[in-house]
Design a protein around this motif. Structure first.
Motif, PDB file in Angstrom:
ATOM      1  N   LEU A 181       8.189  53.989  72.875  1.00 19.19           N
ATOM      2  CA  LEU A 181       6.557  52.793  71.945  1.00 19.19           C
ATOM      3  C   LEU A 181       5.781  52.534  72.990  1.00 19.19           C
ATOM      4  N   SER A 190       0.011  55.894  71.582  1.00 17.64           N
ATOM      5  CA  SER A 190       1.012  56.594  70.759  1.00 17.64           C
ATOM      6  C   SER A 190       1.324  57.711  70.824  1.00 17.64           C
ATOM      7  N   HIS A 191       2.207  57.546  69.582  1.00 15.91           N
ATOM      8  CA  HIS A 191       3.278  58.961  69.936  1.00 15.91           C
ATOM      9  C   HIS A 191       3.027  60.027  68.998  1.00 15.91           C
ATOM     10  N   TYR A 237       2.076  62.424  59.146  1.00 16.23           N
ATOM     11  CA  TYR A 237       1.462  61.286  59.406  1.00 16.23           C
ATOM     12  C   TYR A 237       0.331  61.215  58.992  1.00 16.23           C
ATOM     13  N   ASP A 254       4.091  54.859  63.474  1.00 13.21           N
ATOM     14  CA  ASP A 254       5.597  55.209  64.345  1.00 13.21           C
ATOM     15  C   ASP A 254       6.110  54.309  64.144  1.00 13.21           C
TER      16      ASP A 254
END
Length: 499
Positions: A181, A190-191, A237, A254
């Motif tokens: 990350l 970002s993931h 999220y 994250d």
């Protein structure tokens, strides 16, 4: 395909380019005439590695396409997601993973754009803890990504098979995830889809992040668009960021979901309640009402505190970046690795010295067991969690008489210090506290009495002594920690694994 003969099958294998005719002929020449049935030919070609089970199924169905993507020959299906399928494939003896957008999304401009954007982002990422994307083929009729093939399993499969993972393994894997990350963050990515199934564990045991698909979502600033996304984690999220009042695509999100992964590894169950109900997923209480990890499993205090800082609902109190998570998790790993030396008496803080501040993880209580005699669940949980975060093991007993009965002359004591709480137990707690101070086999053991300032009689009648302390309620955690250090002075720490 109806009425397919053994010869038809062998011919299809070569016509499709799956194997050379010479190789097929050599394999079939080893079969006796009675073995030249369709089943016998298929079994022989599969044994020789000339055709795979997936290719066999497609031939038997009569499929004419899907055997190759570009120059890459499809071998096996290894993963299926909402938007794509992933195949193991090969070219010139090199094995790769080919990720193919599912047919129903190829005519959808938004999904196609997101898929290709994911591939383009992947081309930028080269790190040992990220699965590499080597090629993006933007053919609108048949778009696919060529990726590094990782021999192993997903972290989800590992946890499903093994259940809760050992603390040291869980910490190492989350440290490697954080390293991946951090590298992605260094190039502005970002993931946005952190979950166990998006971490591959290689055959050598290394964690590798895969699927930055939600990071590629083009309209991330539109909460309604995200909430309508079929991917459940996208909804999570969006709900977390909306509820905690931060901008969309906050990198600290994250960190929160990495915490959910660590929790899942340690306990075998996710911290977040799972549901298919979209409205329930958007409910902010899911992110606030997290059961303490210690309700499921015993973990060192340092680990509990690291997890709490990762899953802190308030983003300002959460670990602030992936690079910070790398450092924090490494520090905990190193501290636990030094534990054997510490248990041998080296580098441990001397009991009675200045204790560390509440905001800094510590292991001041490692090697000590504290018994809490209390009936109120809220106070039980508050004291247990705060002491476990400092390395103490905490035993909870509601009945003062049962607590005293646990201490028998000639036996090893079950705890190194007993905390009697008079908030609900009143005179029963006072009686047990004073008896603990007078019984010969417990008279020299540390004990603490918790009493409300209004409980004047209890405060007045409680026996004092060098290893006896009185604390007032409501309780200050720092004061309790300092008092424990004081009364435990001279008490030898227990070796790890014996308490």
């Amino acid at each position: 395909m109806d009425n397919l003969t053994p010869e038809d099958f062998a011919r299809r294998v070569t016509d499709l380019g799956l194997s050379e005719r010479r190789q097929v002929d050599v394999a079939l020449s080893d079969l006796k005439s009675e073995q030249r049935t369709l089943e016998g030919v298929i079994a022989q070609l599969q044994r020789r590695g000339l055709v795979t089970t997936l290719q066999t199924e497609k031939i038997l169905r009569g499929d004419r396409i899907g055997y190759f993507y570009g120059e890459y020959k499809v071998l096996y299906l290894i993963g299926v997601g909402t938007f794509a399928r992933v195949y193991r494939a090969s070219h010139d003896e090199k094995v790769v993973a080919v990720k193919v957008l599912r047919k129903r999304f190829r005519d959808e401009p938004a999904e196609l754009e997101q898929f290709l954007r994911e591939g383009s982002m992947g081309l930028k990422l080269r790190h040992p803890n990220i699965v590499s994307v080597n090629e993006v083929v933007p053919d609108r009729r048949n778009p696919f990504l060529v990726m590094e093939f990782v021999e192993g399993q997903t972290l989800r499969e590992l946890v499903r098979i093994r259940g809760a993972l050992p603390v040291d393994l869980s910490l190492r894997l989350i440290n490697e995830v954080a390293a991946g990350l951090a590298h992605a963050a260094s190039v502005g990515i970002s993931h946005r889809d952190l979950k166990l199934s998006n971490v591959l564990i290689s055959s050598s045991g290394r964690a590798k992040l895969v699927d930055f698909g939600l990071a590629a979502l083009s309209d991330r600033n539109n909460p309604d668009k995200i909430a309508d996304c079929p991917n459940a984690r996208a909804i999570d999220y969006a709900a977390l960021e909306r509820g905690s009042g931060v901008r969309k695509d906050d990198p600290r999100s994250d960190i929160y979901f990495a915490g959910n992964m660590l929790y899942h590894m340690l306990t075998g169950t996710p911290a977040l309640t799972e549901t298919r109900d979209r409205l329930a997923r958007l409910n902010i209480s899911r992110f606030q009402d997290i059961e303490p990890v210690t309700k499921h499993v015993e973990v060192p205090g340092l680990v509990s505190q690291l997890l709490n800082k990762m899953m802190e609902f308030n983003p300002e109190k959460r670990i602030q970046s992936a690079s910070a998570l790398v450092a924090e998790s490494k520090r905990v790993i190193d501290a636990l690795a030094r534990g054997q030396t510490k248990r041998e008496g080296e580098n441990l803080p001397k009991v009675g010295e200045e204790y560390q501040d509440d905001d800094v993880a510590s292991d001041e209580g490692e090697g000590y067991v504290v018994m809490l005699v209390e009936t109120k669940a809220t106070l039980q949980n508050a004291i247990r969690e705060r002491l476990k975060a400092r390395g103490y093991r905490v035993l909870i007993i509601q009945d003062p008489h049962r607590a005293l009965a646990r201490f028998q002359a000639g036996d090893d004591p079950p705890a190194d210090c007993v905390i009697f709480s008079a908030s609900e137990l009143g005179s029963l707690a006072l009686e047990a506290y004073n008896r603990f101070a007078t019984d010969e086999h417990t008279a020299e053991m540390p004990a603490i009495m918790l009493a409300d300032r209004r409980q004047a009689r209890i405060i007045a009648e409680a026996r004092g002594g060098p290893r006896r302390q009185m604390l007032s309620l409501p309780l200050r955690v720092r004061e309790l920690r300092a008092t424990l250090m004081k009364v435990l002075a001279g008490t030898e720490r227990r070796p790890m694994g014996t308490y």
